[in-house]
Design an enzyme around this catalytic site. Sequence first.
Site, short mmCIF file in Angstrom:
data_model
loop_
_atom_site.label_atom_id
_atom_site.label_comp_id
_atom_site.label_asym_id
_atom_site.label_seq_id
_atom_site.Cartn_x
_atom_site.Cartn_y
_atom_site.Cartn_z
N GLY A 136 5.14 4.71 3.48
CA GLY A 136 3.72 4.45 3.31
C GLY A 136 3.30 4.15 1.89
O GLY A 136 2.18 3.72 1.66
N GLY A 184 10.18 10.56 1.99
CA GLY A 184 8.86 10.83 1.44
C GLY A 184 8.17 9.62 0.85
O GLY A 184 6.98 9.66 0.59
#
Length: 284
Positions: A236, A233
Amino acid sequence: MIFTINYSLYLVFTLFICCDGMATNQVWNQQTKLQKRPWVKSRLTRAVYLRKLIIGNSPASIIDHPYQVLLMINGKPKCGGSIIRSNFILTAAHCIHNVKVHQLQIRAGSTDRTLGGQIREIQEMYYPDDKFNIDTYDFDIAILKLVEHLVFNEAVASIELPTPGREIKEHDMAKATGWGMTDPLESTLPKILQVVKLPQISTSSCRKYYGNLISERMFCAGYEEGGKDTCLGDSGGPLVANNTLVGITSWGGDICAQAGKPGVFTKISFFREFIDDIINNKII
């Protein structure tokens, strides 16, 4: 909290996921494993192993990290991202690979990933699709242009970018932030933003751990002995040093926080021309 890997528990957890994977899949829209490097996993696709989102983490406030955003696909949490302008978000290319613009949203300005803040739709997305390699995760960078500008306040702000070509400073401390699984035996995600401090590792030193898998566009951050890391998770999301966004969380070893397998990040200073051309409207 420092996380110590327990391999007997790991086997139990693997069986747990096999038998009860539906709950996890409802939370994370997982992609396939990397084909050429089955022992290396992205920070997006590692839920089927014993790991947490931020290993050795502590709760954080969005006020202290107002550049952090949550990237959602079809309304589900997927990745992290960083605000670089009021209408531009920086994230990882593998987060949006094979995803349509209309599927994407971001949430900014909230410590809680489930509510509050500002939600924005995506107008355009840019990444070096002629160079990004889903097998090697080289050129793992993407820019999202928002339909509507964010309203800056104490919880929503942009982060400074490094100068072009700036080299990573060995051992300088950096902070990674994000949301995600914090218990390997639960499929639920924490609601509150997490943060971990990691020492930076230069590109050349990073090759000590991963060899020629590390390109000039990558570097590492983490501890030789493991124990603290980014993970599921976090993809990015930001790695920030001295109030500058130096890295994008990209990939790592198959077990988060494993000794000798630090996290791997996209080197933002390499991509300043690419970023500037887009946010300055030279590429539309």
